[in-house]
Design an enzyme around this catalytic site. Structure first.
Site, mmCIF file in Angstrom:
data_model
loop_
_atom_site.group_PDB
_atom_site.id
_atom_site.type_symbol
_atom_site.label_atom_id
_atom_site.label_comp_id
_atom_site.label_asym_id
_atom_site.label_seq_id
_atom_site.Cartn_x
_atom_site.Cartn_y
_atom_site.Cartn_z
ATOM 1 N N LYS A 25 0.834 -1.221 0.000
ATOM 2 C CA LYS A 25 0.000 0.000 0.000
ATOM 3 C C LYS A 25 0.858 1.256 0.000
ATOM 4 O O LYS A 25 0.672 2.148 -0.833
ATOM 5 C CB LYS A 25 -0.902 -0.001 1.231
ATOM 6 N N ASN A 26 1.803 1.344 0.934
ATOM 7 C CA ASN A 26 2.503 2.618 1.090
ATOM 8 C C ASN A 26 3.510 2.882 -0.029
ATOM 9 O O ASN A 26 3.980 4.007 -0.177
ATOM 10 C CB ASN A 26 3.132 2.728 2.486
ATOM 11 N N CYS A 120 -5.379 8.934 8.693
ATOM 12 C CA CYS A 120 -5.631 8.435 10.049
ATOM 13 C C CYS A 120 -5.210 9.479 11.082
ATOM 14 O O CYS A 120 -4.262 10.233 10.872
ATOM 15 C CB CYS A 120 -4.846 7.148 10.297
ATOM 16 N N ARG A 125 -0.028 15.730 12.790
ATOM 17 C CA ARG A 125 0.688 15.167 11.630
ATOM 18 C C ARG A 125 1.232 16.318 10.787
ATOM 19 O O ARG A 125 0.662 16.673 9.755
ATOM 20 C CB ARG A 125 -0.226 14.244 10.811
ATOM 21 N N ASP A 308 3.190 0.750 12.267
ATOM 22 C CA ASP A 308 1.912 0.305 11.699
ATOM 23 C C ASP A 308 1.506 -1.079 12.204
ATOM 24 O O ASP A 308 0.364 -1.502 12.011
ATOM 25 C CB ASP A 308 1.956 0.333 10.162
ATOM 26 N N ARG A 400 -9.243 0.414 3.353
ATOM 27 C CA ARG A 400 -8.312 1.426 2.812
ATOM 28 C C ARG A 400 -6.963 0.801 2.508
ATOM 29 O O ARG A 400 -6.268 1.240 1.597
ATOM 30 C CB ARG A 400 -8.106 2.541 3.837
HETATM 31 N N1 EPU Z 1 6.840 14.426 10.984
HETATM 32 C C1 EPU Z 1 7.167 15.728 11.244
HETATM 33 N N2 EPU Z 1 7.199 16.603 10.199
HETATM 34 C C2 EPU Z 1 6.940 16.237 8.920
HETATM 35 C C3 EPU Z 1 6.615 14.888 8.657
HETATM 36 C C4 EPU Z 1 6.573 13.993 9.713
HETATM 37 O O1 EPU Z 1 7.416 16.107 12.390
HETATM 38 O O2 EPU Z 1 6.990 17.088 8.020
HETATM 39 C C5 EPU Z 1 6.810 13.449 12.088
HETATM 40 C C6 EPU Z 1 5.413 12.849 12.292
HETATM 41 O O3 EPU Z 1 4.618 13.667 13.132
HETATM 42 C C7 EPU Z 1 5.752 11.514 12.902
HETATM 43 C C8 EPU Z 1 7.067 11.131 12.244
HETATM 44 O O4 EPU Z 1 7.610 12.351 11.732
HETATM 45 O O5 EPU Z 1 5.936 11.657 14.280
HETATM 46 C C9 EPU Z 1 6.990 10.121 11.127
HETATM 47 O O6 EPU Z 1 6.062 10.547 10.142
HETATM 48 P P1 EPU Z 1 6.188 10.137 8.606
HETATM 49 O O7 EPU Z 1 6.277 11.382 7.808
HETATM 50 O O8 EPU Z 1 7.263 9.124 8.473
HETATM 51 O O9 EPU Z 1 4.795 9.465 8.334
HETATM 52 P P2 EPU Z 1 3.893 9.549 7.029
HETATM 53 O O10 EPU Z 1 4.742 9.636 5.831
HETATM 54 O O11 EPU Z 1 2.817 10.557 7.214
HETATM 55 C C10 EPU Z 1 3.901 6.986 6.590
HETATM 56 C C11 EPU Z 1 2.874 5.904 6.419
HETATM 57 C C12 EPU Z 1 2.221 5.605 7.753
HETATM 58 C C13 EPU Z 1 3.291 5.199 8.756
HETATM 59 C C14 EPU Z 1 4.384 6.254 8.836
HETATM 60 C C15 EPU Z 1 5.550 5.852 9.704
HETATM 61 C C16 EPU Z 1 2.142 6.288 4.169
HETATM 62 C C17 EPU Z 1 1.066 6.726 3.260
HETATM 63 N N3 EPU Z 1 1.874 6.361 5.467
HETATM 64 O O12 EPU Z 1 3.193 8.122 7.073
HETATM 65 O O13 EPU Z 1 1.392 4.470 7.493
HETATM 66 O O14 EPU Z 1 2.707 5.053 10.039
HETATM 67 O O15 EPU Z 1 4.897 6.542 7.516
HETATM 68 O O16 EPU Z 1 6.123 4.670 9.237
HETATM 69 O O17 EPU Z 1 3.203 5.856 3.749
HETATM 70 C C18 EPU Z 1 -0.516 3.125 7.653
HETATM 71 O O18 EPU Z 1 -0.130 2.534 6.634
HETATM 72 O O19 EPU Z 1 -1.444 2.707 8.383
HETATM 73 C C19 EPU Z 1 0.143 4.359 8.054
HETATM 74 C C20 EPU Z 1 -0.391 5.229 8.869
#
Ligand code: EPU
Length: 439
Positions: A25-26, A120, A125, A308, A400
């Protein structure tokens, strides 16, 4: 039409047999927007048939992309005639991954307008690291009335140090930098398998990205991405879900189409808990012949234990012998589902980012509600190991990110029924509630 789904599980059946894992998915939700950068035809194979993918396909079509399914898991995407660089709130509010439209549209048109993405709810975020990266590449970012406006006369390579390890920001900066003049260096980059997969996808289309999978990624800008064929990696989290489900039900399951290397953190933790694991080239067998024991888990960016799978490992630990401590190392607020497990008889105390789980001998089936995708999957596992019937409301969250979860569990011997789904003969299962406004 507003429809909220339900899953009904009659618990206490051991899972046995084989299951095949779908595409990640990701990775898919980043690769599909990345196709906006390609001025030719992309054939994307091993695409999971999940709700987030269908939302992104619809969004890209609204931007002008031509997209069709060649078979159940292969997409043909042609973005050569896309001219629109604005993704409205209506398009992006449903999923977090829509944030990749910003990097992709900026990389393609030197400008992009996008509403803040949904997704989510795990507390705050932020997207400050994405914005920092775009600005370093020369884009001016202006936020007005909830819309992010990004504009650059020309994107120019830069060296970007990420303050936090972020999957989303790493991928988004790669997308924006792929055609920027010079060599962009991302330091403290995320190393998740899907980050590598997105880089490999773009390289197969003509990009020049090196170092993905390490914490320094180097992107040498190219003039054009021209098209090609790419196959998405198997889903690490879906595989981990079935590993934990097999362990929790004291079952014996061979999980096929996996990359065992991506599952090492999960295999190591399950082994520590007395679960048997055997790796093969592209499959993994998980079975239980001893009492499952407590473990302490801390979620971390890859190669650490994935956040996750945190709700799922907590669920497994609910019936393990002894007291376990699970610390959430990525998100501020990812224990909302614990109240639902407590309704089922679990003994869990949460203090901030730490959950203390006292193993109990039984859980009992209840009416529960999925609060997000992985929380929903955790409740499915809870239902599988509970006595009696569990009814999971709002199960559309699960669709999803999991392709046919209940079908795959049925094949492994679970007693599970999805209410509110129909079959589409061209394209596997589709949701009846495609028009739900906000998931
Ligand atoms: N963060 C910041 N600033 C940013 C971006 C992130 O402070 O600009 C912080 C976030 O608040 C968090 C940490 O960095 O504490 C990690 O966030 P990340 O950006 O890695 O998460 P994401 O890209 O929004 C993806 C996955 C999530 C998964 C996370 C962590 C996708 C679409 N989503 O989210 O997957 O939990 O990486 O591995 O790739 C899921 O699949 O259920 C899911 C939520």
């Amino acid at each position: 039409m507003l429809y909220l789904g339900r899953l009904i599980i009659n618990g206490a059946h051991r899972l046995r047999g084989e299951v095949v894992i779908s595409g990640a998915k990701n990775a898919a939700v980043a690769i599909i927007p990345a196709a906006l950068l390609v001025e030719g035809i992309c054939i994307i194979e091993n695409v999971p048939n999940i709700k987030d993918v269908s939302i992104l396909i619809r969004t890209l079509r609204e931007l002008g992309a031509k997209i069709k399914y060649i078979d159940d898991t292969t997409l043909e995407v042609d973005c050569s005639e896309v001219t629109c660089y604005t993704a409205s709130y209506e398009m992006v509010k449903k999923i977090r991954a829509s944030c990749y439209l910003l990097g992709a549209l900026l990389g393609r048109f030197n400008r992009a307008n996008m509403a803040f993405p949904g997704g989510c709810d795990f507390g705050v975020r932020p997207i400050d690291q994405h914005i920092k990266g775009f600005e370093a590449l020369g884009a001016k970012i202006d936020i007005q009335h909830g819309i992010i406006h990004a504009v650059a006369e020309k994107l120019i390579a830069s060296q970007i140090y990420m303050d936090v390890v972020s999957v989303g920001a790493t991928i988004n900066i790669m997308l924006a930098a792929v055609k920027a003049k010079g060599t962009t260096i991302i330091e403290n980059a995320a190393k998740e398998p899907h980050v590598v997969d997105v880089a490999n996808f773009m390289n197969s289309m003509g990009a020049n990205i090196k170092g993905a999978g390490t914490d320094v990624i180097k992107i040498k800008g190219v003039d054009k991405l021209t098209g090609g064929t790419y196959s998405i990696i198997p889903d690490q989290i879906e595989a981990g879900t079935f590993m934990i489900a097999a362990a929790a039900t004291l079952g014996d399951v061979t999980i096929k189409n996996v990359i065992p290397k991506h599952l090492e953190a999960i295999s190591a933790k399950l082994s520590e808990m007395n679960v048997n694991i055997e790796d093969y080239d592209d499959s993994i067998r998980v079975w239980v012949d001893k009492k499952i024991t407590k473990a302490n888990v801390k979620t971390l960016p890859y190669p650490g234990f994935p956040t996750d799978l945190q709700p799922l490992i907590v669920t497994l630990l609910c019936k393990a012998e002894g007291t376990s401590i699970v610390t959430e190392g990525v998100w501020d607020s990812r224990f909302q589902y614990v109240d639902e497990l407590i309704k089922m008889g679990a003994n869990i105390k949460v203090e901030g980012r730490v959950a203390v789980i006292e193993g109990v001998s039984r859980l009992s089936g209840s009416q529960v509600k999925a609060t997000d995708l992985r929380a929903g999957a955790a409740l499915v596992i809870a239902g599988l190991i509970s006595e009696g019937v569990t009814e999971i409301h709002n199960s559309e969250h699960i669709d999803r990110g999991y392709e046919n979860l209940e079908q795959k569990l049925l094949q492994l011997g679970a007693d599970i029924l999805a209410v509110g789904k129909s079959k589409n003969k061209n394209n596997g299962v589709v949701n009846l509630y495609d028009s739900v406004e906000a998931l």
